[in-house]
Design an enzyme around this catalytic site. Structure first.
Site, PDB file in Angstrom:
ATOM      1  N   GLU A 135       8.380  -8.793  20.707  1.00 25.66           N
ATOM      2  CA  GLU A 135       9.331  -8.446  21.753  1.00 25.66           C
ATOM      3  C   GLU A 135       8.902  -7.138  22.411  1.00 25.66           C
ATOM      4  O   GLU A 135       8.671  -6.149  21.728  1.00 25.66           O
ATOM      5  CB  GLU A 135      10.710  -8.273  21.130  1.00 25.66           C
ATOM      6  CG  GLU A 135      11.754  -7.903  22.158  1.00 25.66           C
ATOM      7  CD  GLU A 135      13.133  -7.831  21.557  1.00 25.66           C
ATOM      8  OE1 GLU A 135      13.298  -7.122  20.555  1.00 25.66           O
ATOM      9  OE2 GLU A 135      14.043  -8.486  22.097  1.00 25.66           O
ATOM     10  N   LYS A 142      29.257   3.638  16.743  1.00 23.10           N
ATOM     11  CA  LYS A 142      28.074   4.511  16.714  1.00 23.10           C
ATOM     12  C   LYS A 142      27.168   4.051  17.850  1.00 23.10           C
ATOM     13  O   LYS A 142      26.378   3.112  17.689  1.00 23.10           O
ATOM     14  CB  LYS A 142      27.379   4.382  15.365  1.00 23.10           C
ATOM     15  CG  LYS A 142      26.666   5.605  14.866  1.00 23.10           C
ATOM     16  CD  LYS A 142      25.619   6.171  15.778  1.00 23.10           C
ATOM     17  CE  LYS A 142      24.318   5.413  15.779  1.00 23.10           C
ATOM     18  NZ  LYS A 142      23.381   5.848  16.846  1.00 23.10           N
ATOM     19  N   GLU A 146      22.878  -8.920  15.479  1.00 25.06           N
ATOM     20  CA  GLU A 146      22.359  -9.506  16.724  1.00 25.06           C
ATOM     21  C   GLU A 146      21.058  -8.775  16.990  1.00 25.06           C
ATOM     22  O   GLU A 146      21.063  -7.591  17.331  1.00 25.06           O
ATOM     23  CB  GLU A 146      23.328  -9.242  17.889  1.00 25.06           C
ATOM     24  CG  GLU A 146      24.702  -9.827  17.707  1.00 25.06           C
ATOM     25  CD  GLU A 146      24.751 -11.320  17.956  1.00 25.06           C
ATOM     26  OE1 GLU A 146      23.723 -11.907  18.360  1.00 25.06           O
ATOM     27  OE2 GLU A 146      25.815 -11.905  17.720  1.00 25.06           O
ATOM     28  N   CYS A 196      18.183  -8.587  25.309  1.00 20.75           N
ATOM     29  CA  CYS A 196      17.722  -9.272  24.094  1.00 20.75           C
ATOM     30  C   CYS A 196      17.366 -10.720  24.380  1.00 20.75           C
ATOM     31  O   CYS A 196      16.467 -11.271  23.763  1.00 20.75           O
ATOM     32  CB  CYS A 196      18.786  -9.164  23.029  1.00 20.75           C
ATOM     33  SG  CYS A 196      20.408  -9.506  23.674  1.00 20.75           S
TER      34      CYS A 196
HETATM   35  P1  NAD Z   1      17.530   0.160  17.334  1.00 19.63           P
HETATM   36  O1  NAD Z   1      17.586  -0.829  16.243  1.00 19.63           O
HETATM   37  O2  NAD Z   1      16.562   1.265  17.253  1.00 19.63           O
HETATM   38  O3  NAD Z   1      18.935   0.882  17.545  1.00 19.63           O
HETATM   39  C1  NAD Z   1      20.162   0.184  17.621  1.00 19.63           C
HETATM   40  C2  NAD Z   1      21.239   1.060  17.055  1.00 19.63           C
HETATM   41  O4  NAD Z   1      20.998   1.247  15.663  1.00 19.63           O
HETATM   42  C3  NAD Z   1      21.332   2.450  17.656  1.00 19.63           C
HETATM   43  O5  NAD Z   1      22.690   2.849  17.724  1.00 19.63           O
HETATM   44  C4  NAD Z   1      20.583   3.291  16.660  1.00 19.63           C
HETATM   45  O6  NAD Z   1      20.988   4.637  16.698  1.00 19.63           O
HETATM   46  C5  NAD Z   1      20.988   2.624  15.353  1.00 19.63           C
HETATM   47  N1  NAD Z   1      20.049   2.813  14.250  1.00 19.63           N
HETATM   48  C6  NAD Z   1      18.725   3.115  14.302  1.00 19.63           C
HETATM   49  N2  NAD Z   1      18.217   3.217  13.059  1.00 19.63           N
HETATM   50  C7  NAD Z   1      19.233   2.958  12.199  1.00 19.63           C
HETATM   51  C8  NAD Z   1      19.344   2.901  10.775  1.00 19.63           C
HETATM   52  N3  NAD Z   1      18.296   3.116   9.974  1.00 19.63           N
HETATM   53  N4  NAD Z   1      20.539   2.605  10.227  1.00 19.63           N
HETATM   54  C9  NAD Z   1      21.603   2.350  11.011  1.00 19.63           C
HETATM   55  N5  NAD Z   1      21.573   2.413  12.354  1.00 19.63           N
HETATM   56  C10 NAD Z   1      20.400   2.700  12.947  1.00 19.63           C
HETATM   57  O7  NAD Z   1      17.356  -0.738  18.612  1.00 19.63           O
HETATM   58  P2  NAD Z   1      17.263  -0.233  20.102  1.00 19.63           P
HETATM   59  O8  NAD Z   1      15.906   0.316  20.269  1.00 19.63           O
HETATM   60  O9  NAD Z   1      18.413   0.621  20.431  1.00 19.63           O
HETATM   61  O10 NAD Z   1      17.473  -1.599  20.925  1.00 19.63           O
HETATM   62  C11 NAD Z   1      16.442  -2.429  21.258  1.00 19.63           C
HETATM   63  C12 NAD Z   1      16.372  -3.647  20.343  1.00 19.63           C
HETATM   64  O11 NAD Z   1      17.643  -4.267  20.167  1.00 19.63           O
HETATM   65  C13 NAD Z   1      15.504  -4.731  20.888  1.00 19.63           C
HETATM   66  O12 NAD Z   1      14.651  -5.177  19.891  1.00 19.63           O
HETATM   67  C14 NAD Z   1      16.457  -5.834  21.308  1.00 19.63           C
HETATM   68  O13 NAD Z   1      15.959  -7.103  21.286  1.00 19.63           O
HETATM   69  C15 NAD Z   1      17.572  -5.675  20.386  1.00 19.63           C
HETATM   70  N6  NAD Z   1      18.804  -6.138  20.995  1.00 19.63           N
HETATM   71  C16 NAD Z   1      19.358  -7.300  20.553  1.00 19.63           C
HETATM   72  C17 NAD Z   1      20.526  -7.771  21.141  1.00 19.63           C
HETATM   73  C18 NAD Z   1      21.192  -9.026  20.700  1.00 19.63           C
HETATM   74  O14 NAD Z   1      22.304  -9.293  21.106  1.00 19.63           O
HETATM   75  N7  NAD Z   1      20.577  -9.820  19.864  1.00 19.63           N
HETATM   76  C19 NAD Z   1      21.136  -7.031  22.140  1.00 19.63           C
HETATM   77  C20 NAD Z   1      20.535  -5.850  22.553  1.00 19.63           C
HETATM   78  C21 NAD Z   1      19.373  -5.408  21.959  1.00 19.63           C
END
Ligand code: NAD
Length: 480
Positions: A382, A173, A248, A282
């Site tokens: 963040e 997804k 993550e 991240c």
């Molecule tokens: P997000 O949590 O909004 O989205 C991540 C994914 O989750 C997307 O595919 C989104 O469609 C899905 N999603 C959103 N709401 C959901 C729900 N209720 N249930 C299931 N899936 C859902 O995050 P983002 O805005 O895409 O990414 C940015 C964030 O991710 C930042 O905070 C960053 O630090 C973190 N990040 C962490 C790592 C790591 O390896 N630790 C890597 C990349 C990004």
């Protein structure tokens, strides 16, 4: 460009016929319409993944499975120019990063885990009594990979490669903003002969489709990367079906510069630590902790470098700073810049939206704040953009205390020429990765993941295999 769902080796529209637009953040043009899945599509993907797990994928020998995963990596590199371009146009990152860092790293990830496929095995156990007791290390079943928009291809590879190597099947997804490379990956899997149903891609809003995956009784594990608050929701949502989860999540990683460091190297590390990937990383070194003795001089140099790093057209091979991934993210970054100013931090570079001469696109000047105190919002939350918060410290213990003063614990770095101090600080830092005299280096053989609220579980390396397998004990009575 119109993109369908990929289920059971076939392209198909979403059950409701709905689509969502994908925008190029550098031009603001809609570059694709992507299917927005419904429950019926999720059910079909789960059924296909289960059938493949019980059928052709489960029956393949581990070595043959490994060879298919190897070919996937190989084919990804053959198509690297095209895949890198897709990554750049939906994310806004420089083509240099997509073509020379992300796509090769994703391909390498498949080839690394391909090698593990036939080396995952159980052991015999010296139990009490006359028994032969051995363990089997078995796959979990159907895995769902929920991926964010910052490294759409690489973070997909980090999940798909170990999942497949361990014998699972998968439903990807991708984030709504960046679905194009996950779809291309599924196509490549099909091209190299991975059986139908082993890799499926479901697109649509995370709050709807992601949630459906999290709650689906036919899914055995969720591998998630994204926001900490989303991760907490996933943990709750997965509780009813007791799914395995790995998370993550976010970070606020400290980059600690001591006065005795190689300051030219530290300067490069401080700037690439925050500006690589537009700070949408991240593990970005978003808190620059600098020794009081050198702070003013060092921050002057960081600010001067930032002022020289103008964003440019992501498709230009010379560009090193691309477009912010979306309008929403640009607004988020600008909001944090205003908060920092209002809380009394000193803006020493950037701070505004940038124009690359087209009057279009979500570009931001690389931004540096000096005089940040640990209590300020930009020291704690963040931002996920090219915004650096510089904080000073007096001695080693204060540096460690300030570094650990965060709910996050993803990564950290320490710059010093004193080898004892470097290792002392590395041990004291509460972070899943610590870099000494370097920043942002990764390798598929090295584990990556969080301490504290940066999540749990490890991606890459042999440690990832634990999260995609389960252990069965088998007892054989040998009594006469
Ligand atoms: P997000 O949590 O909004 O989205 C991540 C994914 O989750 C997307 O595919 C989104 O469609 C899905 N999603 C959103 N709401 C959901 C729900 N209720 N249930 C299931 N899936 C859902 O995050 P983002 O805005 O895409 O990414 C940015 C964030 O991710 C930042 O905070 C960053 O630090 C973190 N990040 C962490 C790592 C790591 O390896 N630790 C890597 C990349 C990004």
């Amino acid at each position: 460009m119109r993109k369908q769902l990929f289920i059971n080796g076939e392209w198909r529209d979403a059950a409701g016929g709905q689509t969502i637009p994908v925008v190029n953040p550098a031009t603001e043009d809609v570059i694709a319409e992507v299917a927005s899945a419904e429950q019926a599509d999720v059910d079909a993907a789960v059924a296909a993944a289960r059938a493949a797990f019980d059928g052709p994928w489960g029956k393949l020998s581990a070595r043959d499975r490994g060879q298919l995963i190897w070919k996937l990596g190989e084919r990804l590199m053959e198509r690297a120019d095209e895949i890198a371009r897709l990554e750049t146009i939906h994310n806004g990152k420089p083509i240099f990063e997509s073509r020379h860092i992300e796509v090769p790293a994703a391909a390498e990830c498949f080839q690394y885990f391909a090698g593990w496929a036939d080396k995952i095995h159980g052991e015999t156990v010296p139990v009490k009594g006359n028994y032969l007791t051995y363990t089997l290390r078995e796959p979990l079943g159907v895995v769902a990979a929920i991926v964010p928009w910052n490294f759409p291809l690489l973070l997909t590879a980090w999940k798909v490669a170990p999942a497949l190597a361990c014998g699972n099947t998968i439903i990807i997804k991708p984030a709504s903003q960046t679905p194009l490379t996950a779809l291309a990956l599924a196509e490549i899997g099909h091209e190299v002969g991975i059986p139908a149903g082993v890799i499926n891609v479901i697109t649509g809003p995370g709050s709807k489709v992601g949630q459906m995956l999290v709650e689906h009784p036919g899914i055995d594990k969720i591998a998630f990367t994204g926001d900490t608050s989303t991760g907490k929701g996933i943990m709750k949502g997965a509780a009813d079906t007791l799914k395995r989860i790995t998370l993550e999540l976010g970070g606020k990683s400290p980059n600690i510069v001591f006065a005795d460091a190689d300051l030219d190297a530290a300067l490069r590390g401080a700037t690439t630590g925050i500006f690589y990937g537009k700070g949408e990383v991240c593990a970005a070194g978003s808190r620059l902790l600098v020794d009081k003795a050198i702070k003013n001089e060092f921050i002057d140099k960081v600010a001067a470098r930032a002022r020289k790093m103008a964003p440019g057209d992501p498709l230009d091979p010379k560009t090193r700073l691309g477009a912010i991934s979306s309008k929403k993210q640009l607004e988020n970054d600008l909001r944090y810049i205003e908060i920092a100013k209002s809380e009394g931090a000193t803006l020493v570079a950037g701070g505004s939206r940038a124009d690359i001469g087209t009057g279009k696109g979500y570009f931001l000047q690389p931004t540096v704040f000096d005089g940040v105190t640990p209590a300020m919002t930009i020291a704690r939350e963040e931002i996920f953009g090219p915004v650096l918060a510089a904080i000073e410290f007096g001695d080693v213990d204060e540096a460690i205390a300030r570094a650990n003063d965060s709910s996050y614990g993803l990564a950290a770095a320490v710059w010093t020429r004193d080898i004892k101090k470097a290792h002392y600080v590395a041990r004291k830092l509460q972070a899943g990765t610590v870099w000494i005299n370097t920043y942002n280096v990764y390798d598929t053989a090295a584990p990556f993941g969080g301490y504290k609220q940066s999540g749990f579980g490890r991606e890459m390396s042999m440690h990832a295999l634990e999260h995609y397998t389960q252990v069965k004990s088998v007892w054989v009575d040998l009594n006469q």
